[in-house]
Design a protein around this motif. Structure first.
Motif, mmCIF file in Angstrom:
data_model
loop_
_atom_site.group_PDB
_atom_site.id
_atom_site.type_symbol
_atom_site.label_atom_id
_atom_site.label_comp_id
_atom_site.label_asym_id
_atom_site.label_seq_id
_atom_site.Cartn_x
_atom_site.Cartn_y
_atom_site.Cartn_z
ATOM 1 N N LEU A 148 0.814 -1.218 0.000
ATOM 2 C CA LEU A 148 0.000 0.000 0.000
ATOM 3 C C LEU A 148 0.850 1.271 0.000
ATOM 4 O O LEU A 148 0.448 2.294 -0.539
ATOM 5 C CB LEU A 148 -0.951 -0.024 1.206
ATOM 6 N N LYS A 149 2.045 1.179 0.590
ATOM 7 C CA LYS A 149 2.934 2.351 0.621
ATOM 8 C C LYS A 149 3.194 2.894 -0.786
ATOM 9 O O LYS A 149 3.277 4.100 -1.010
ATOM 10 C CB LYS A 149 4.256 1.935 1.286
ATOM 11 N N ASN A 150 3.332 1.982 -1.748
ATOM 12 C CA ASN A 150 3.632 2.391 -3.128
ATOM 13 C C ASN A 150 2.436 2.264 -4.073
ATOM 14 O O ASN A 150 2.588 2.377 -5.287
ATOM 15 C CB ASN A 150 4.787 1.533 -3.668
ATOM 16 N N PHE A 151 1.249 2.039 -3.507
ATOM 17 C CA PHE A 151 0.055 1.814 -4.325
ATOM 18 C C PHE A 151 -0.436 3.139 -4.945
ATOM 19 O O PHE A 151 -0.383 4.180 -4.295
ATOM 20 C CB PHE A 151 -1.046 1.203 -3.445
ATOM 21 N N VAL A 153 -2.853 5.263 -5.140
ATOM 22 C CA VAL A 153 -4.135 5.559 -4.492
ATOM 23 C C VAL A 153 -4.963 6.558 -5.291
ATOM 24 O O VAL A 153 -6.167 6.369 -5.480
ATOM 25 C CB VAL A 153 -3.911 6.071 -3.047
ATOM 26 N N TYR A 154 -4.325 7.615 -5.778
ATOM 27 C CA TYR A 154 -5.080 8.634 -6.513
ATOM 28 C C TYR A 154 -5.700 8.046 -7.780
ATOM 29 O O TYR A 154 -6.907 8.174 -8.016
ATOM 30 C CB TYR A 154 -4.203 9.847 -6.862
ATOM 31 N N ASP A 155 -4.902 7.402 -8.606
ATOM 32 C CA ASP A 155 -5.398 6.883 -9.889
ATOM 33 C C ASP A 155 -6.459 5.806 -9.703
ATOM 34 O O ASP A 155 -7.511 5.833 -10.340
ATOM 35 C CB ASP A 155 -4.235 6.320 -10.720
ATOM 36 N N PHE A 175 -8.173 1.846 0.579
ATOM 37 C CA PHE A 175 -7.299 0.710 0.320
ATOM 38 C C PHE A 175 -6.625 0.329 1.641
ATOM 39 O O PHE A 175 -6.086 1.198 2.327
ATOM 40 C CB PHE A 175 -6.258 1.069 -0.738
ATOM 41 N N VAL A 176 -6.692 -0.959 1.980
ATOM 42 C CA VAL A 176 -6.150 -1.396 3.274
ATOM 43 C C VAL A 176 -5.148 -2.526 3.097
ATOM 44 O O VAL A 176 -5.208 -3.289 2.131
ATOM 45 C CB VAL A 176 -7.261 -1.858 4.256
ATOM 46 N N GLU A 177 -4.231 -2.591 4.068
ATOM 47 C CA GLU A 177 -3.223 -3.647 4.097
ATOM 48 C C GLU A 177 -3.010 -4.045 5.548
ATOM 49 O O GLU A 177 -2.902 -3.184 6.427
ATOM 50 C CB GLU A 177 -1.918 -3.116 3.493
ATOM 51 N N LYS A 178 -2.957 -5.345 5.804
ATOM 52 C CA LYS A 178 -2.747 -5.839 7.173
ATOM 53 C C LYS A 178 -1.411 -5.326 7.710
ATOM 54 O O LYS A 178 -0.416 -5.287 6.988
ATOM 55 C CB LYS A 178 -2.754 -7.378 7.148
ATOM 56 N N ARG A 186 -5.252 3.915 3.364
ATOM 57 C CA ARG A 186 -5.144 5.150 2.575
ATOM 58 C C ARG A 186 -6.477 5.372 1.865
ATOM 59 O O ARG A 186 -7.102 4.414 1.394
ATOM 60 C CB ARG A 186 -3.990 5.061 1.574
ATOM 61 N N THR A 187 -6.909 6.633 1.786
ATOM 62 C CA THR A 187 -8.256 6.956 1.308
ATOM 63 C C THR A 187 -8.270 8.052 0.258
ATOM 64 O O THR A 187 -7.654 9.109 0.448
ATOM 65 C CB THR A 187 -9.146 7.407 2.497
ATOM 66 N N PHE A 188 -9.013 7.796 -0.824
ATOM 67 C CA PHE A 188 -9.343 8.825 -1.819
ATOM 68 C C PHE A 188 -10.740 9.322 -1.445
ATOM 69 O O PHE A 188 -11.699 8.563 -1.464
ATOM 70 C CB PHE A 188 -9.356 8.221 -3.234
#
Length: 259
Positions: A148-151, A153-155, A175-178, A186-188
């Motif tokens: 998720l750190k490199n996901f 999120v915006y796109d 978007f969530v990660e354990k 992280r949220t759009f």
């Protein structure tokens, strides 16, 4: 002659808000352009949203929330925590409060910078392919991803929020990660139309979705880390019904001024 508006800036886990004491009713609630201009980061004060604290019968105060686009929004969890801190700093409340927001009444307690905010019960959780969709005062889409750190999120968030299913009313895309005992989120956000540093109703929705995902029952607390800090979500779960829901995290005064 331009009228000066006294404002206060607060942030909750990096979600930042303009707060205005509107108990005398001087601020024009219909002026979307003014709200949008105040939230503009380069030409205004800059914020993810703006809130009016107003008088109302039977409660300590009423919270009126606007998204950064100037329109009145649905419930904002981090905003709710910030307005509780604002009410305390104004001397309206001490450690406990009951206030009215767009989705219902909310209870909260505050100690130092930590606000524990009661959220609405949730009894309906839908699926959209492998994602969870539910409303915690605002509508949320929750999807588990890796790295998720490199996901992007915006796109990815923009594409889901504007697809055929959600484009009309919009949806907040999470978007969530354990991560350890809890999750990284992280949220759009719709209304901001960008990623924000935190989303309280989103963290609440994500915790509920993950409780279903993990087949958990009973009294549960999840630590949810967001870009701007650490939130804690607790609730009682029976099947897909969530009661006694609380969102806990920091709410701090940043600065005040006149504009």
């Amino acid at each position: 002659m331009h009228k000066k508006i006294k404002f206060f800036k607060y942030q909750g886990a990096g979600n930042d808000f303009i707060l205005i004491d509107n108990r005398k009713g001087f601020f024009d609630r219909e002026n979307e352009t003014l709200v949008r201009d105040l939230c503009e980061r380069r030409f205004g004060i800059g914020a993810d949203g703006l809130m009016l604290l107003q008088d109302t019968k039977n409660y300590d105060f009423e919270m009126v929330y606007y998204n950064a686009d100037g329109r009145e929004g649905t419930m904002c969890g981090n905003g709710g925590r910030c307005i509780v801190a604002f009410a305390r700093d104004l001397g309206l409340i001490q450690n406990k409060t009951a206030f009215l927001a767009v989705d219902s009444e909310h209870m909260a307690d505050i100690y130092g910078t930590q606000v524990n905010l009661g959220m609405i019960d949730v009894a309906q959780v839908n699926r959209d392919s492998d994602a969870y969709v539910l409303n915690t005062g605002s509508p949320h889409y929750i999807k588990i991803v890796e790295d998720l750190k490199n996901f992007p999120v915006y796109d990815a968030g923009y594409a889901i929020r504007n697809n055929d299913s959600y484009s009309v009313n919009g949806i907040n895309v999470n978007f969530v990660e354990k991560e350890g005992e809890g999750y990284f989120l992280r949220t759009f956000e719709r209304g901001v139309e960008d990623e924000t540093y935190a989303c309280g109703t989103g963290a609440t929705a994500a915790a509920m979705a993950m409780a279903i995902h993990e087949n958990r029952e009973g009294d549960i607390e999840f630590p949810i880390r967001v870009m701007g800090g650490q939130l804690y979500i607790s609730f009682h779960k029976e099947g897909n019904t969530f009661t006694n829901v609380f969102l806990k995290g920091p709410a701090t005064f940043v600065f005040d001024g006149e504009i």
